[in-house]
Design an enzyme around this catalytic site. Structure first.
Site, PDB file in Angstrom:
ATOM      1  N   LYS A  52      69.856  48.436 126.212  1.00 49.81           N
ATOM      2  CA  LYS A  52      68.669  47.993 125.465  1.00 49.81           C
ATOM      3  C   LYS A  52      68.204  49.096 124.519  1.00 49.81           C
ATOM      4  O   LYS A  52      67.893  48.851 123.358  1.00 49.81           O
ATOM      5  CB  LYS A  52      67.546  47.595 126.444  1.00 49.81           C
ATOM      6  CG  LYS A  52      67.840  46.281 127.157  1.00 49.81           C
ATOM      7  CD  LYS A  52      66.889  45.999 128.311  1.00 49.81           C
ATOM      8  CE  LYS A  52      67.364  44.775 129.100  1.00 49.81           C
ATOM      9  NZ  LYS A  52      66.573  44.521 130.317  1.00 49.81           N
ATOM     10  N   GLN A  96      61.987  47.202 133.963  1.00 47.84           N
ATOM     11  CA  GLN A  96      63.300  46.751 134.437  1.00 47.84           C
ATOM     12  C   GLN A  96      63.218  46.333 135.911  1.00 47.84           C
ATOM     13  O   GLN A  96      62.728  47.094 136.744  1.00 47.84           O
ATOM     14  CB  GLN A  96      64.332  47.874 134.243  1.00 47.84           C
ATOM     15  CG  GLN A  96      65.752  47.474 134.579  1.00 47.84           C
ATOM     16  CD  GLN A  96      66.325  46.383 133.663  1.00 47.84           C
ATOM     17  OE1 GLN A  96      66.131  46.412 132.455  1.00 47.84           O
ATOM     18  NE2 GLN A  96      67.014  45.414 134.242  1.00 47.84           N
ATOM     19  N   ASP A 119      59.362  40.567 127.566  1.00 48.06           N
ATOM     20  CA  ASP A 119      60.274  39.911 128.499  1.00 48.06           C
ATOM     21  C   ASP A 119      59.827  38.473 128.776  1.00 48.06           C
ATOM     22  O   ASP A 119      60.578  37.682 129.343  1.00 48.06           O
ATOM     23  CB  ASP A 119      60.329  40.676 129.837  1.00 48.06           C
ATOM     24  CG  ASP A 119      61.621  41.467 130.000  1.00 48.06           C
ATOM     25  OD1 ASP A 119      62.598  41.149 129.288  1.00 48.06           O
ATOM     26  OD2 ASP A 119      61.645  42.399 130.825  1.00 48.06           O
TER      27      ASP A 119
END
Ligand code: NDP
Length: 292
Positions: A52, A96, A119
């Site tokens: 990412k 994460q 997200d």
């Protein structure tokens, strides 16, 4: 059989984002800024976050990696979240997953400012997405929709079977596929571990989205000819012959199912890279919403 090449499509999307970022720079404005919070040293999480961050650099975003110790307390992690929420130089950030067992994941996800929740896991974004309002759509389902869109796969009136009902993949993609939208308008069935006679459903489906995390679960005897198969699964399977000590497997027996399928995504090189591209797209969107 047409291979739905997520790697190639994700590069196209990243090139488009890169152009937009160049235009932002030319105007002398601040480029999009994404931060990633990584707790602990889980190998797979390190790889995902590393990818990412590298992708951010590629398209010209600013990126910040915040690495925290595995034994950080929930309170200290929540303090870190508050710092990120009030950082005006930051357009979006991700935490994460999975988090260590002693931390309540839901508590952390709820603490994220929904305007920075690129997200798309916050209930506000999930609710807005479900109501077809402007929202950050979770990157993996968003990547599936974009891939279907770019390959112009007909979905109108088709029977779409989603296997797996997680909040980050299965459930949101089942909602998106049923919506009145491009790459939507499907008749959706959502299957899970309690579903009875799954094979009867897989054999009927025009589009199958596999998101359960069991390597090579979908076999060729379970599908009809010309089916469109989207494989979200990523599992590391021990392989002593591989220098890494493992190989990545999807939820589909690609070798056999691809002989019958009309369209199919590979693993790796399918939904994985599309997920990263859509995270970047969401961050660019956050920057644009911040400007307006
Ligand atoms: P979860 O473990 O949260 O959910 C798995 C789902 O599969 C559950 O709903 C479970 O049912 C269902 N399931 C388990 N066994 C069966 C079975 N035998 N038959 C039918 N359904 C079953 O997984 P995630 O959604 O987080 O991830 C799924 C996979 O996708 C994983 O391999 C993950 O690594 C991968 N992934 C890939 C991403 C990418 O970027 N490509 C991003 C995110 C995930 P129940 O609810 O009843 O327990």
């Amino acid at each position: 059989m047409i291979l739905l090449d997520g790697k190639k499509t994700s590069i196209e999307i990243k090139e488009e984002i890169k152009k937009t970022v160049s235009a932002i720079k030319l105007k002398g404005e601040r480029v999009p800024h994404l931060a990633a919070v990584l707790v602990g040293n889980d190998g797979a999480s390190l790889t995902y976050v590393g990818n990412k961050v590298r992708s951010c650099e590629y398209v010209g975003f600013k990126s910040t990696l915040i690495k925290l110790e595995n034994n950080i307390s929930e309170i200290d992690l929540l303090k870190q979240i508050q710092i990120l929420n009030s950082d005006n130089t930051l357009d979006g950030y991700i935490v994460q997953l999975p988090l260590p067992k002693h931390i309540d994941e839901q508590k952390v996800l709820l603490a994220i400012d929904s305007k920075k929740d690129v997200d798309g896991f916050h209930p506000e974004n999930f609710g807005r997405m479900s109501l077809e309002l402007d929202a950050f759509v979770p990157a993996t389902p968003y990547g599936i929709i974009k891939l279907l869109e770019r390959y112009k796969i007909p979905t109108d009136g088709k029977h779409c079977l989603v296997v797996g009902r997680s909040n980050i993949v299965g459930r949101p993609i089942s909602i998106l596929m049923s919506q009145k939208r491009i790459s939507g308008n499907a008749t959706v069935t959502l299957a899970h571990s309690r579903t009875k006679n799954l094979k009867k459903l897989t054999k009927q489906a025009d589009i199958i989205i596999m998101a359960l995390g069991i390597p090579e679960f979908l076999t060729s005897d379970m599908v009809k000819d010309d089916v469109c198969v989207i494989d979200v699964g990523i599992t590391r399977v021990v392989d002593k012959n591989n220098p890494k000590g493992y190989v990545i497997k999807g939820d589909v027996d690609f070798k056999e199912v691809s002989k019958k399928a009309g369209y199919i995504t590979p693993v790796p090189g399918g939904i994985g890279p599309m997920t990263i591209a859509m995270l970047l797209q969401n961050t660019l969107q956050a920057r644009q919403w911040n400007l307006s």
